[in-house]
Design an enzyme around this catalytic site. Structure first.
Site, PDB file in Angstrom:
ATOM      1  CG  ASP A   8      -1.804   1.155   1.381  1.00 58.16           C
ATOM      2  OD1 ASP A   8      -2.253   1.690   0.353  1.00 58.16           O
ATOM      3  OD2 ASP A   8      -2.086   1.547   2.526  1.00 58.16           O
ATOM      4  CG  ASP A  10      -2.123   7.290   0.362  1.00 58.51           C
ATOM      5  OD1 ASP A  10      -1.090   7.874   0.007  1.00 58.51           O
ATOM      6  OD2 ASP A  10      -3.160   7.246  -0.324  1.00 58.51           O
TER       7      ASP A  10
END
Length: 172
Positions: A8, A10
């Site tokens: 991922d 963020d």
């Protein structure tokens, strides 16, 4: 065959909490501490957060989470790495995230970037994410990257990691 690692962006590579705190301070004059946000969703912790993520520069100027560059560069040599970000909800973020990755992670090619709406379609051997909604549907081994919004919540079947140093100790 190399194992596939889904990472991922963020909250795992990019420190969006620092951005939320900075933007909230600039707008309201109130400095929110990370301690105040523990266990709260981002929208509960940052009342102006939905507005801030739509502002130009929010994603482009986020700081990098400590040790992410060094560890991901080593992981990129060992695994088939894809950076997967739910970016289409905030159309401004698409370009900003692309250039942010190019600046901070130049060893990750454009072919390794996946900007999507839902991560449900993503397949791999491992996933590192800070949100249960993404990890719960993933079929491989999952790592819950600690962020204030998931503190105090059960890890469920996910392995909690508190830093990129933790990740290096497990995956390298």
């Amino acid at each position: 065959m190399e194992k596939r690692l889904i990472v991922d962006m963020d909250g795992v590579l990019a420190d969006v909490y620092e951005q939320f705190i900075r933007y909230e301070l600039e707008e309201t004059g109130r400095k929110i501490s990370l301690g105040e946000t523990l266990g709260l969703s981002e929208s509960e912790a940052f009342l102006n957060g939905r507005k801030h993520v739509r502002l130009k520069g929010f994603f482009r100027n986020a700081p990098v989470i400590p040790s992410a560059v060094e560890v991901l560069e080593r992981l990129n040599q060992k695994y088939e790495v894809f950076i997967v970000s739910s970016a289409t909800e905030f159309p401004n973020s698409l370009e900003e995230k692309y250039y942010w990755m190019e600046e901070h992670f130049p060893f990750v090619s454009w072919q390794q970037l996946v900007f999507c709406g839902s991560k449900a379609i993503v397949k791999g051997d491992f996933m590192i994410d800070d949100h249960f909604k993404n990890l719960d549907r993933f079929e491989g081994k999952t790592f819950l990257f600690t962020q204030p919004h998931n503190v105090g919540h059960s890890e469920r079947s996910h392995h909690r990691v508190n830093s990129w140093i933790d990740i290096a100790g497990i995956l390298l």
